[in-house]
Scaffold this motif. Sequence first.
Motif, PDB file in Angstrom:
ATOM      1  N   GLY A   1      41.215   2.444  20.161  1.00 42.32           N
ATOM      2  CA  GLY A   1      41.223   3.045  18.833  1.00 42.32           C
ATOM      3  C   GLY A   1      39.891   3.665  18.470  1.00 42.32           C
ATOM      4  N   SER A   2      38.807   2.913  18.638  1.00 41.42           N
ATOM      5  CA  SER A   2      37.488   3.449  18.276  1.00 41.42           C
ATOM      6  C   SER A   2      37.041   4.531  19.270  1.00 41.42           C
ATOM      7  N   GLU A   3      37.441   4.395  20.530  1.00 43.31           N
ATOM      8  CA  GLU A   3      37.106   5.417  21.524  1.00 43.31           C
ATOM      9  C   GLU A   3      37.819   6.725  21.201  1.00 43.31           C
ATOM     10  N   SER A   4      39.092   6.619  20.795  1.00 38.40           N
ATOM     11  CA  SER A   4      39.866   7.820  20.449  1.00 38.40           C
ATOM     12  C   SER A   4      39.290   8.498  19.212  1.00 38.40           C
ATOM     13  N   THR A   5      38.935   7.713  18.209  1.00 38.52           N
ATOM     14  CA  THR A   5      38.356   8.265  16.994  1.00 38.52           C
ATOM     15  C   THR A   5      37.032   8.959  17.295  1.00 38.52           C
ATOM     16  N   ALA A   6      36.192   8.328  18.111  1.00 39.52           N
ATOM     17  CA  ALA A   6      34.913   8.947  18.477  1.00 39.52           C
ATOM     18  C   ALA A   6      35.150  10.242  19.251  1.00 39.52           C
ATOM     19  N   SER A   7      36.157  10.252  20.108  1.00 34.95           N
ATOM     20  CA  SER A   7      36.453  11.446  20.895  1.00 34.95           C
ATOM     21  C   SER A   7      37.009  12.568  20.020  1.00 34.95           C
ATOM     22  N   LEU A   8      37.872  12.223  19.064  1.00 37.27           N
ATOM     23  CA  LEU A   8      38.381  13.232  18.134  1.00 37.27           C
ATOM     24  C   LEU A   8      37.247  13.803  17.283  1.00 37.27           C
ATOM     25  N   ASP A   9      36.340  12.942  16.845  1.00 34.00           N
ATOM     26  CA  ASP A   9      35.173  13.409  16.085  1.00 34.00           C
ATOM     27  C   ASP A   9      34.331  14.358  16.931  1.00 34.00           C
ATOM     28  N   MET A  10      34.210  14.047  18.236  1.00 34.58           N
ATOM     29  CA  MET A  10      33.453  14.892  19.152  1.00 34.58           C
ATOM     30  C   MET A  10      34.093  16.279  19.240  1.00 34.58           C
ATOM     31  N   LEU A  11      35.421  16.328  19.351  1.00 32.10           N
ATOM     32  CA  LEU A  11      36.107  17.615  19.418  1.00 32.10           C
ATOM     33  C   LEU A  11      35.932  18.406  18.126  1.00 32.10           C
ATOM     34  N   ARG A  12      36.038  17.728  17.001  1.00 40.37           N
ATOM     35  CA  ARG A  12      35.835  18.414  15.714  1.00 40.37           C
ATOM     36  C   ARG A  12      34.430  19.007  15.629  1.00 40.37           C
TER      37      ARG A  12
END
Length: 102
Positions: free
Chosen positions: A42-53
């Motif tokens: 969950g936290s890895e996915s959120t960090a990765s989505l933030d990275m893409l944004r």
Amino acid sequence: MQRGAFVSAPAIAHAAAGAAGVAPDYPGMGKGPGLHPWMDIGSESTASLDMLRAARAFAPRTGHVRERKVMVTGFSQGASAALGLGRALEAGPVEPAQAPGT
């Protein structure tokens, strides 16, 4: 945070091949507060989505044109993070980040 270590090699290799190479800053791994929750998709996915944004917001300001295609890759912990990000991307488009309070 670990420049020169093997962890930055994939992003650098992809960038050298002409892609926009980016890598997430997982909670607790960079300069942010708290401990790193190892293998927490969950936290890895959120960090990765933030990275893409962040990458999508940054590219136009530097005169770069980005494509909609996203290639996700990972090794070790990054493999589970890549799978989590892939699931999140399949769920729908990545919406731009909003400023707090908006």
